[in-house]
Design an enzyme around this catalytic site. Structure first.
Site, short mmCIF file in Angstrom:
data_model
loop_
_atom_site.label_atom_id
_atom_site.label_comp_id
_atom_site.label_asym_id
_atom_site.label_seq_id
_atom_site.Cartn_x
_atom_site.Cartn_y
_atom_site.Cartn_z
N ARG A 146 0.84 -1.19 0.00
CA ARG A 146 0.00 0.00 0.00
C ARG A 146 0.88 1.25 0.00
O ARG A 146 2.05 1.21 0.37
CB ARG A 146 -0.90 0.02 1.24
N LYS A 170 -1.51 -2.82 8.13
CA LYS A 170 -2.62 -2.36 8.96
C LYS A 170 -2.58 -3.03 10.33
O LYS A 170 -2.20 -4.19 10.44
CB LYS A 170 -3.96 -2.66 8.26
N HIS A 240 -2.84 2.41 -5.79
CA HIS A 240 -3.73 1.27 -5.54
C HIS A 240 -3.96 0.45 -6.80
O HIS A 240 -4.13 -0.77 -6.73
CB HIS A 240 -5.08 1.74 -4.98
N ARG A 243 -1.16 -1.87 -7.07
CA ARG A 243 -1.39 -2.98 -6.12
C ARG A 243 -2.38 -3.98 -6.73
O ARG A 243 -2.20 -5.20 -6.65
CB ARG A 243 -1.93 -2.41 -4.80
N HIS A 266 -3.65 -9.12 3.63
CA HIS A 266 -5.08 -9.18 3.95
C HIS A 266 -5.31 -10.13 5.13
O HIS A 266 -4.62 -11.14 5.27
CB HIS A 266 -5.88 -9.68 2.75
N TYR A 275 -9.81 -9.18 -6.22
CA TYR A 275 -8.84 -9.12 -7.31
C TYR A 275 -8.99 -10.27 -8.31
O TYR A 275 -8.24 -10.34 -9.28
CB TYR A 275 -7.41 -9.14 -6.75
#
Length: 296
Positions: A146, A170, A240, A243, A266, A275
């Site tokens: 990211r 994250k 993005h 990505r 994730h 995706y």
């Protein structure tokens, strides 16, 4: 005081990033400001759904998209869930709220040819900014990280000997991502010119501006947008999308969904499956071309 406690909860217990917490705080404050302007705010713990619904209607009439409104309401919902958790309220006023309908955004990845054009055919200057920009594009496409993750990469996160890079994702979750030999070569070239900067303030970070300070989000976006505007006619050209291209191209080449999930950082497969759309389209083409009965 309750909002401050909520912010501390998000930062310290939920491990949300400062960027996310600031967005939550801004959305909650905008709701309170609206109530104050309506002379409807007695106590934050006494808010009812009718007041929230009036706020939502106001947001719709202001022209905000349903997606943006849902994000704001989600922040408020999280706040009231917290108040319920610490027993400051007995009922969450948003417990029965249904999100506004939104259309699915189709993210169109760059093609392999478009990325090749940017990396191999566009003249990236050999100076500091040219080598830095090329490395940024290569890292995005070869790791799927990211934008905020790229900005926060430290020199100590790069392990050239083991050909890996440590990414802080994250909720402060770390993951190791392998580096391609071509990317390692680009890192070495960039580091050579980086150390020649006259002044370096943020020495611990990998990516710097020419003034020697940590690179920032709008500059990273501008770099990607500017270079890909030359090679691609797609409406959206952002980190993005790179990505998205990374994940889509891996899946097109037969990578397992679980492996892509780990590389992207994730927490669930559901987040990665977004995706797979383009991979399915690619599979359809191969299937139609290759199956013995496809011509019948």
């Amino acid at each position: 005081m309750l909002i401050n406690a909520f912010i501390d909860y998000l930062l310290l217990e939920k491990k949300y990033s400062k960027l996310t917490v600031n967005a939550y705080n801004k959305d909650i404050q905008s709701f309170l400001l609206f109530l104050d302007e309506q002379d409807a705010l007695n106590s934050i713990t006494e808010v009812n759904y009718a007041q929230i619904r009036t706020w939502i209607i106001n947001l719709v009439e202001s022209g905000l998209t349903n997606r943006s409104i849902n994000r704001k309401v989600s922040a408020l919902n999280s706040f009231y869930k917290f108040l319920l958790k610490i027993e400051e309220v007995k009922v969450n006023p948003l417990s029965k709220h249904k999100a506004l309908k939104t259309s699915k955004k189709l993210q169109i990845p760059f093609s392999e040819k478009e990325i090749e054009t940017v990396l191999d055919k566009i003249n990236l200057a050999s100076g500091f900014e040219g080598l830095r920009n090329k490395l940024i594009i290569e890292l995005f496409y070869s790791t799927g990280i990211r934008r905020i993750e790229l900005i926060n990469i430290k020199l100590s996160d790069v392990d050239l000997e083991n050909k890996t890079i440590k990414i802080l994702g994250k909720r402060n979750k770390e993951r190791l991502i392998p580096l391609l030999n071509s990317v390692i070569n680009s890192i070495l070239k960039y580091l050579e010119v980086r150390k020649k900067l006259e002044l370096i303030d943020d020495d611990q970070y990998l990516f710097l501006t020419k003034k020697g300070v940590k690179i920032y989000e709008t500059l990273v976006y501008r770099i990607i947008n500017d270079y890909f505007s030359i090679a691609s006619s797609k409406v959206k050209k952002s980190p993005h999308i790179l990505r998205h291209s990374f994940a889509t191209h891996l899946l097109n080449q037969g990578a397992e969904l679980n492996a892509v999930k780990e590389l992207l950082g994730h927490s669930s497969l559901a987040a990665t499956q977004v995706y797979t759309h383009n991979s399915i389209e690619q599979l359809k083409k191969v299937y139609a071309k290759s199956h013995p009965r496809s011509k019948k």
